[in-house]
Design a protein around this motif. Structure first.
Motif, PDB file in Angstrom:
ATOM      1  N   TRP A  35      93.966  48.537 117.587  1.00 18.44           N
ATOM      2  CA  TRP A  35      92.896  48.826 118.536  1.00 18.44           C
ATOM      3  C   TRP A  35      91.657  49.429 117.862  1.00 18.44           C
ATOM      4  O   TRP A  35      90.637  49.635 118.506  1.00 18.44           O
ATOM      5  CB  TRP A  35      93.377  49.804 119.624  1.00 18.44           C
ATOM      6  N   GLU A  36      91.767  49.759 116.568  1.00 15.79           N
ATOM      7  CA  GLU A  36      90.636  50.421 115.895  1.00 15.79           C
ATOM      8  C   GLU A  36      89.449  49.449 115.823  1.00 15.79           C
ATOM      9  O   GLU A  36      89.610  48.284 115.500  1.00 15.79           O
ATOM     10  CB  GLU A  36      91.052  50.865 114.490  1.00 15.79           C
ATOM     11  N   PHE A  37      88.273  49.939 116.156  1.00 13.86           N
ATOM     12  CA  PHE A  37      87.100  49.052 116.199  1.00 13.86           C
ATOM     13  C   PHE A  37      85.968  49.561 115.314  1.00 13.86           C
ATOM     14  O   PHE A  37      85.043  48.841 114.994  1.00 13.86           O
ATOM     15  CB  PHE A  37      86.581  48.965 117.653  1.00 13.86           C
ATOM     16  N   SER A  38      86.022  50.844 114.897  1.00 11.84           N
ATOM     17  CA  SER A  38      84.879  51.432 114.203  1.00 11.84           C
ATOM     18  C   SER A  38      84.826  50.994 112.748  1.00 11.84           C
ATOM     19  O   SER A  38      85.854  50.805 112.100  1.00 11.84           O
ATOM     20  CB  SER A  38      84.963  52.950 114.275  1.00 11.84           C
ATOM     21  N   THR A  39      83.600  50.866 112.237  1.00 11.51           N
ATOM     22  CA  THR A  39      83.432  50.510 110.829  1.00 11.51           C
ATOM     23  C   THR A  39      83.042  51.745 110.011  1.00 11.51           C
ATOM     24  O   THR A  39      82.870  51.668 108.811  1.00 11.51           O
ATOM     25  CB  THR A  39      82.323  49.444 110.685  1.00 11.51           C
ATOM     26  N   THR A  40      82.899  52.899 110.694  1.00 16.60           N
ATOM     27  CA  THR A  40      82.487  54.106 109.975  1.00 16.60           C
ATOM     28  C   THR A  40      83.642  55.095 109.798  1.00 16.60           C
ATOM     29  O   THR A  40      83.453  56.233 109.430  1.00 16.60           O
ATOM     30  CB  THR A  40      81.338  54.832 110.714  1.00 16.60           C
ATOM     31  N   ILE A  41      84.844  54.631 110.072  1.00 14.20           N
ATOM     32  CA  ILE A  41      86.026  55.491 109.923  1.00 14.20           C
ATOM     33  C   ILE A  41      86.259  55.776 108.432  1.00 14.20           C
ATOM     34  O   ILE A  41      86.279  54.857 107.620  1.00 14.20           O
ATOM     35  CB  ILE A  41      87.269  54.761 110.513  1.00 14.20           C
TER      36      ILE A  41
ATOM     37  N   GLN B  74      93.353  62.068 126.238  1.00 12.83           N
ATOM     38  CA  GLN B  74      93.988  61.901 124.932  1.00 12.83           C
ATOM     39  C   GLN B  74      93.172  61.042 123.979  1.00 12.83           C
ATOM     40  O   GLN B  74      93.292  61.174 122.765  1.00 12.83           O
ATOM     41  CB  GLN B  74      95.399  61.332 125.105  1.00 12.83           C
ATOM     42  N   ASN B  75      92.329  60.172 124.515  1.00 16.48           N
ATOM     43  CA  ASN B  75      91.573  59.321 123.584  1.00 16.48           C
ATOM     44  C   ASN B  75      90.542  60.124 122.795  1.00 16.48           C
ATOM     45  O   ASN B  75      90.145  59.700 121.712  1.00 16.48           O
ATOM     46  CB  ASN B  75      90.909  58.147 124.303  1.00 16.48           C
ATOM     47  N   ILE B  76      90.132  61.289 123.306  1.00 10.67           N
ATOM     48  CA  ILE B  76      89.243  62.162 122.523  1.00 10.67           C
ATOM     49  C   ILE B  76      90.003  62.616 121.275  1.00 10.67           C
ATOM     50  O   ILE B  76      89.475  62.611 120.159  1.00 10.67           O
ATOM     51  CB  ILE B  76      88.807  63.389 123.360  1.00 10.67           C
ATOM     52  N   LEU B  77      91.259  62.979 121.483  1.00  6.12           N
ATOM     53  CA  LEU B  77      92.085  63.461 120.365  1.00  6.12           C
ATOM     54  C   LEU B  77      92.358  62.333 119.367  1.00  6.12           C
ATOM     55  O   LEU B  77      92.299  62.532 118.153  1.00  6.12           O
ATOM     56  CB  LEU B  77      93.401  64.030 120.906  1.00  6.12           C
ATOM     57  N   ARG B  78      92.618  61.133 119.905  1.00  5.31           N
ATOM     58  CA  ARG B  78      92.871  59.987 119.009  1.00  5.31           C
ATOM     59  C   ARG B  78      91.631  59.667 118.182  1.00  5.31           C
ATOM     60  O   ARG B  78      91.719  59.403 116.991  1.00  5.31           O
ATOM     61  CB  ARG B  78      93.251  58.745 119.826  1.00  5.31           C
ATOM     62  N   ARG B  79      90.462  59.679 118.827  1.00  5.92           N
ATOM     63  CA  ARG B  79      89.236  59.333 118.088  1.00  5.92           C
ATOM     64  C   ARG B  79      88.958  60.366 116.999  1.00  5.92           C
ATOM     65  O   ARG B  79      88.638  60.020 115.876  1.00  5.92           O
ATOM     66  CB  ARG B  79      88.014  59.214 119.022  1.00  5.92           C
ATOM     67  N   LEU B  80      89.108  61.644 117.324  1.00  3.81           N
ATOM     68  CA  LEU B  80      88.855  62.683 116.310  1.00  3.81           C
ATOM     69  C   LEU B  80      89.856  62.558 115.162  1.00  3.81           C
ATOM     70  O   LEU B  80      89.496  62.726 113.996  1.00  3.81           O
ATOM     71  CB  LEU B  80      88.951  64.077 116.939  1.00  3.81           C
ATOM     72  N   THR B  81      91.109  62.244 115.488  1.00  2.67           N
ATOM     73  CA  THR B  81      92.120  62.081 114.434  1.00  2.67           C
ATOM     74  C   THR B  81      91.774  60.873 113.567  1.00  2.67           C
ATOM     75  O   THR B  81      91.888  60.923 112.340  1.00  2.67           O
ATOM     76  CB  THR B  81      93.536  61.940 115.039  1.00  2.67           C
TER      77      THR B  81
ATOM     78  N   PRO C  69      99.658  76.148 122.920  1.00  2.00           N
ATOM     79  CA  PRO C  69      98.978  75.376 121.871  1.00  2.00           C
ATOM     80  C   PRO C  69      99.921  74.330 121.269  1.00  2.00           C
ATOM     81  O   PRO C  69     101.140  74.529 121.256  1.00  2.00           O
ATOM     82  CB  PRO C  69      98.624  76.431 120.816  1.00  2.00           C
ATOM     83  N   TYR C  70      99.368  73.232 120.807  1.00  2.00           N
ATOM     84  CA  TYR C  70     100.170  72.231 120.097  1.00  2.00           C
ATOM     85  C   TYR C  70      99.284  71.466 119.101  1.00  2.00           C
ATOM     86  O   TYR C  70      98.065  71.511 119.202  1.00  2.00           O
ATOM     87  CB  TYR C  70     100.859  71.249 121.072  1.00  2.00           C
ATOM     88  N   GLU C  71      99.944  70.810 118.151  1.00  3.33           N
ATOM     89  CA  GLU C  71      99.221  70.013 117.153  1.00  3.33           C
ATOM     90  C   GLU C  71      99.163  68.571 117.636  1.00  3.33           C
ATOM     91  O   GLU C  71     100.135  68.059 118.176  1.00  3.33           O
ATOM     92  CB  GLU C  71      99.946  70.026 115.790  1.00  3.33           C
ATOM     93  N   TRP C  72      98.035  67.902 117.434  1.00  2.31           N
ATOM     94  CA  TRP C  72      97.905  66.484 117.793  1.00  2.31           C
ATOM     95  C   TRP C  72      97.756  65.670 116.525  1.00  2.31           C
ATOM     96  O   TRP C  72      96.955  66.018 115.654  1.00  2.31           O
ATOM     97  CB  TRP C  72      96.691  66.267 118.701  1.00  2.31           C
ATOM     98  N   LYS C  73      98.519  64.556 116.395  1.00  2.00           N
ATOM     99  CA  LYS C  73      98.492  63.805 115.133  1.00  2.00           C
ATOM    100  C   LYS C  73      98.152  62.321 115.275  1.00  2.00           C
ATOM    101  O   LYS C  73      97.888  61.655 114.271  1.00  2.00           O
ATOM    102  CB  LYS C  73      99.861  63.917 114.446  1.00  2.00           C
ATOM    103  N   ASP C  74      98.170  61.779 116.496  1.00  2.00           N
ATOM    104  CA  ASP C  74      98.017  60.320 116.640  1.00  2.00           C
ATOM    105  C   ASP C  74      96.571  59.851 116.528  1.00  2.00           C
ATOM    106  O   ASP C  74      95.691  60.362 117.207  1.00  2.00           O
ATOM    107  CB  ASP C  74      98.537  59.861 118.019  1.00  2.00           C
ATOM    108  N   LYS C  75      96.391  58.822 115.700  1.00  2.00           N
ATOM    109  CA  LYS C  75      95.093  58.151 115.612  1.00  2.00           C
ATOM    110  C   LYS C  75      95.062  57.032 116.646  1.00  2.00           C
ATOM    111  O   LYS C  75      96.097  56.681 117.211  1.00  2.00           O
ATOM    112  CB  LYS C  75      94.978  57.424 114.265  1.00  2.00           C
ATOM    113  N   THR C  76      93.902  56.405 116.774  1.00  2.00           N
ATOM    114  CA  THR C  76      93.834  55.156 117.535  1.00  2.00           C
ATOM    115  C   THR C  76      94.726  54.152 116.798  1.00  2.00           C
ATOM    116  O   THR C  76      94.629  54.040 115.565  1.00  2.00           O
ATOM    117  CB  THR C  76      92.374  54.649 117.551  1.00  2.00           C
TER     118      THR C  76
END
Ligand SMILES: NC(=O)CC[C@H](N)C(=O)O
Length: 462
Positions: free
Chosen positions: A260-266, A285-292, A249-256
């Motif tokens: 590169w951020e494109f969302s307006t609902t963040i 990894q982009n799943i992890l970035r998007r969730l973060t 197991p490990y912790e993931w911390k990186d956002k997009t």
């Protein structure tokens, strides 16, 4: 523009300079000249020795390539030799033999051949663990032109068994590129074949379905031996996720990254944080970035992590990731989903969606040639909204086998297959495709927001 053909001269943005390139190939022609952001395309008469002289307004660098023998600022550099004849065979289980030129690693590999219709993103595709056991044939004919950069990897290694392309770019042109595609593939021990008829193979795959193939640079093996080898190799029924998953197991911390951020609902920085445990079945990894980016704090756990340990972490939600191969070959993963569903909000992506379907009592089936590309139209049934989505799967859930209470939320508009589910009573949702894109369009990013909303609602109720 035929960048790989003939002689090309490229001039970058820079101070005034006289740029001179010399190319010496009988029969070569100049196909294009680019400078200061514009280009002149024309055909100069073939000559035994061609001398090109360009006075550019703002030019300091020049790349001259003559049919692959590259000359930069007058000095020769190594480049692929266009006169190299075929040295590689792709043999399919239907008995067909395709001869082409090898790049990247050499040797012999076996895998299931699938075609991908993405126009860009070969690097994300190569590092997507869902492609383990598969050879990816790119229908986009020109590959390699943007090289390789370390930021666009979707995992720590190349999982794709081999890369099959029509034309390998002789030149790399991208500000982020640090190496060429062939160099990268050679280091990662992945074979590539170019100069084969990818359109003909794609038609065959569409008509006959996915085929097992053998790729080899080994001249000692006969075609018949290779055909036999392809016929004896199976992908159905193989557990491919155990080797694609993390081991601890490990912790993931990186956002997009901000640029590169494109969302307006963040949500803003003060937003509530949700703890998500992500089962790694071969996670991108982009799943992890998007969730973060959507405010989640993530603990990634291996595919075999006991569900009882996950419950001890008391997370707000659990993500079941994408991953390679046959969902029916990993009953232990279905069992973990079964243990958790109904207890906490869960979200399945691709393999995770198929495992959820099975955990709820449904069945999955193998599609003829699957969906692989960045241009799949999907309808979100509750709103009628059509999304263009990134997809990569060979299996699908049969919605007719799902219990009452499960709703189909998304449908693939090319073939009507189930592309998303929700089971509100069990706080479960899933998507058959890749909302994180990478590569592909961002239309489906909304589902990360929906998952966060589901966790928020559940927290309020508790
Ligand atoms: N992208 C994925 O998760 C792929 C799921 C599964 N391996 C399939 O091919 O259908």
């Amino acid at each position: 523009m035929a960048m790989a053909m003939g002689m090309q001269v490229g001039v970058g943005l820079a101070p005034p300079a006289l740029v001179q390139g010399v190319a010496a190939q009988r029969g070569e022609s100049v196909s294009s000249l680019h400078f200061a952001g514009s280009s002149i395309c024309g055909r100069l008469q073939a000559a035994p020795v061609a001398v090109v002289s360009v006075r550019a307004e703002r030019a300091s660098s020049v790349q001259v390539s003559c049919g692959g023998a590259a000359v930069v600022d007058g000095s020769a550099v190594t480049a692929a030799r266009p006169w190299k004849t075929s040295d590689c065979r792709l043999v399919l289980e239907d008995g067909s033999v395709w001869r082409g030129k090898s790049f990247g690693a050499t040797g012999t590999q076996v895998g299931e051949v699938v075609f991908n219709t993405s126009l860009t993103g070969y690097q994300e595709i190569l590092t997507d663990p869902s492609y383990a056991g598969q050879f990816v044939l790119m229908t986009q004919p020109h590959i390699g032109n943007t090289g390789i950069n370390l930021d666009d990897e979707e995992s720590g290694q190349c999982f794709t068994g081999a890369l099959i392309i029509r034309s390998l770019s002789n030149m790399v042109s991208n500000w982020r590129s640090s190496e060429t595609l062939p160099e990268y593939l050679a280091k990662r021990n992945v074979m590539g074949i170019s100069d084969i008829d990818t359109r003909a193979i794609t038609r065959r795959l569409r008509e006959d379905g996915s085929l097992i193939g053998v790729l080899t640079t080994d001249k000692s093996k006969t075609d018949d031996e290779l055909i036999e080898m392809s016929k004896n190799w199976k992908i159905v029924g193989k557990d491919l996720i155990t080797d694609s998953s993390c081991k601890e197991p490990y912790e993931w911390k990186d956002k997009t990254g901000g640029e590169w951020e494109f969302s307006t609902t963040i949500p803003n920085g003060d937003a509530e944080k949700f703890h998500v445990v992500a089962y790694d079945f071969g996670i991108k990894q982009n799943i992890l970035r998007r969730l973060t980016s959507y405010g989640c704090k993530i603990t990634v756990v291996p595919s075999t992590h006991p569900s009882s340990e996950v419950l001890k972490l008391n997370p707000d939600g659990v993500l079941f990731s994408n991953g390679p191969g046959d969902p029916s070959a990993v009953p232990y993963a279905v069992k973990s989903v079964q243990d958790l569903v109904g207890k906490i909000p869960v979200f399945g992506i691709c393999m995770g969606h198929q495992l959820l379907g099975q955990a709820l009592g449904g069945t999955t089936f193998k599609m003829k040639f699957g969906h692989h590309g960045g241009n799949h139209p999907v309808r979100h049934l509750p709103t009628g909204r059509v999304e263009i989505s990134a997809q990569n799967h060979n299996y699908a859930v049969d919605p007719a086998t799902l219990p009452e209470g499960v709703e189909v939320t998304h449908v693939n508009l090319n073939d009507g297959t189930c592309a998303g589910l929700t089971f509100p009573a069990m706080k479960a949702m899933s998507i058959q495709y890749h909302p994180e894109a990478s590569p592909g369009p961002h239309d489906s990013d909304q589902v990360f927001f929906d998952f966060v909303e589901m966790m928020k609602k559940n927290r309020t109720k508790a």
